[in-house]
Design an enzyme around this catalytic site. Structure first.
Site, PDB file in Angstrom:
ATOM      1  N   SER A  41      -1.345  -0.685   7.416  1.00  0.00           N
ATOM      2  CA  SER A  41      -1.993   0.548   6.936  1.00  0.00           C
ATOM      3  C   SER A  41      -3.034   0.473   5.863  1.00  0.00           C
ATOM      4  O   SER A  41      -4.051   1.228   5.648  1.00  0.00           O
ATOM      5  CB  SER A  41      -0.931   1.507   6.730  1.00  0.00           C
ATOM      6  OG  SER A  41      -0.140   1.118   5.788  1.00  0.00           O
ATOM      7  N   ASP A 333       0.181   8.672  -1.465  1.00  0.00           N
ATOM      8  CA  ASP A 333       1.333   9.200  -0.857  1.00  0.00           C
ATOM      9  C   ASP A 333       2.414   8.133  -1.367  1.00  0.00           C
ATOM     10  O   ASP A 333       2.168   7.478  -2.299  1.00  0.00           O
ATOM     11  CB  ASP A 333       1.308   9.072   0.686  1.00  0.00           C
ATOM     12  CG  ASP A 333       0.878   7.757   1.481  1.00  0.00           C
ATOM     13  OD1 ASP A 333       1.032   6.787   0.822  1.00  0.00           O
ATOM     14  OD2 ASP A 333       0.377   7.965   2.481  1.00  0.00           O
ATOM     15  N   HIS A 336       0.999   4.273  -0.276  1.00  0.00           N
ATOM     16  CA  HIS A 336      -0.673   3.908  -0.202  1.00  0.00           C
ATOM     17  C   HIS A 336      -1.332   4.476  -1.459  1.00  0.00           C
ATOM     18  O   HIS A 336      -1.100   5.374  -2.007  1.00  0.00           O
ATOM     19  CB  HIS A 336      -1.189   4.434   0.867  1.00  0.00           C
ATOM     20  CG  HIS A 336      -0.491   3.997   2.184  1.00  0.00           C
ATOM     21  ND1 HIS A 336       0.317   4.772   3.035  1.00  0.00           N
ATOM     22  CD2 HIS A 336      -0.554   2.975   2.804  1.00  0.00           C
ATOM     23  CE1 HIS A 336       0.883   3.995   3.935  1.00  0.00           C
ATOM     24  NE2 HIS A 336       0.238   3.261   3.891  1.00  0.00           N
TER      25      HIS A 336
END
Length: 358
Positions: A41, A333, A336
């Site tokens: 991600s 978040d 990340h």
């Protein structure tokens, strides 16, 4: 893309000639022909938008500081490290996801990301999140090469692939979601963390060997971050997850061990005419956390989105409260970094990127 237009791009001789001329001209002006990315991600610009998974970031407030405030699938408020890399080497401003059906041949020629949020070097890790496995990402790269061969020919495709820069950023999820995740799945097969680390290295080695066999010559392998400083890991492991927030040293120690092994073992994979370089992200993130005032940060143990304690993916959504000033946060978040955090990481690995250009 319109099917007729797509066929025109692939088959019309004039279009192929123009693309070939553009490609040749680009080679006279750029050392790096394209940028290709594999991983999780942290480098997925939106491939998961096209997969049956909940691990997505294609809705607000993700992307609120991206171009046109667009939620592209990037897990941040803005751009990723790989976007800054692609711009720095002069191929494009932002690196798109390969699975985006609107990409033209010209888009493909300057590079794409095959990364998938939730992926790991361990296929089981990817399966937990319904992400693309590393082998599936390689299969997509093979498909990419086949498309290019139709458009610009095999010789030019091999030249483009050989001159490209490659970034591989994965492995964190193998520990946070898999080995130490709620189900601790791999612990039954690998009772000790050192056994699992050795298994992970075998998977990394296999992946890199296959990538080189496909023509990659300039590869940057990104280490893993200080896992113990990720807000979600702090929340799940701190004795006082709300009031006594600090990095979890046992996870950070594991990160250092994994990165040390990675640095040492990568040396054994070098081939004549090939560069494999280690890119450190552990130290820049630790520096942001420990020296926050130097960068203008105020909050280093919580994310900006939601409570900042554990939210990511669908947990950070249009209904989530946001921090007042994202520039004061390391993390967007609970997993990340913010765009500012990613840019600081990019600046720290510029020296590795510069080696591509030599």
């Amino acid at each position: 893309m319109n099917t007729k237009l797509n066929s025109f791009l692939f088959l019309h001789p004039l279009v192929i000639m123009i693309l070939s001329l553009q490609y040749s001209y680009a080679h006279m002006n750029n050392t790096i022909s394209a940028v290709f990315v594999f991983g999780d991600s942290t480098v997925d610009p939106g491939n998961n938008n096209y997969l049956p998974t909940i691990a997505r970031g294609n809705f607000p407030p993700y992307g609120r500081d991206f171009d046109n405030h667009m939620a592209t699938g990037r897990f941040s408020n803005g751009r990723l490290v790989t976007d800054f890399v692609a711009e720095f080497v002069g191929v494009k401003k932002n690196l798109p996801p390969y699975l985006d059906p609107s990409l033209t041949i010209e888009d493909l020629m300057s590079g794409v990301s095959f990364a998938s949020a939730g992926a790991g070097f361990d296929d089981l890790t990817s399966q937990i999140s319904s992400a693309l496995t590393q082998s599936q990402q390689l299969d997509l790269f093979k498909e990419y090469k086949a498309k290019l061969e139709v458009a610009i020919g095999k010789e030019r495709t091999e030249d483009l692939v050989g001159r490209a820069g490659y970034l591989v950023s994965s492995g964190t999820n193998d520990f946070t979601f898999n080995y130490y995740g709620p189900l601790r799945i791999r612990q039954s097969s690998y009772p000790t963390i050192s056994e699992y680390q050795k298994y992970q290295w075998q998977l990394i080695e296999q992946f890199l060997q296959e990538l080189m066999d496909l023509g990659a010559k300039k590869i940057g392998v990104v280490g893993i971050p200080p896992m113990g400083c990720l807000p979600a890991i702090i929340t799940l492991n701190a004795k006082k997850p709300i009031t006594g927030r600090k990095c979890i040293e046992s996870y950070n120690s594991l990160s250092r061990n994994v990165n040390g092994m990675l640095q040492n073992n990568l040396k054994s994979l070098q081939r004549p005419g090939t560069k494999i370089m280690y890119a450190d992200i552990y130290n820049p993130i630790i520096d942001m956390v420990q020296q926050k005032a130097k960068y203008g940060f105020e909050q280093v143990h919580k994310g900006c989105c939601g409570t900042g304690l554990i939210e990511a993916d669908f947990g950070c959504n249009p209904s989530s409260p946001l921090c007042d000033d994202v520039l004061k946060y390391v993390f967007w978040d609970a997993f990340h970094p913010t765009e500012k955090g990613y840019h600081i990481i990019f600046n720290s690995v510029k020296s590795v990127i510069q080696m591509y250009l030599e």
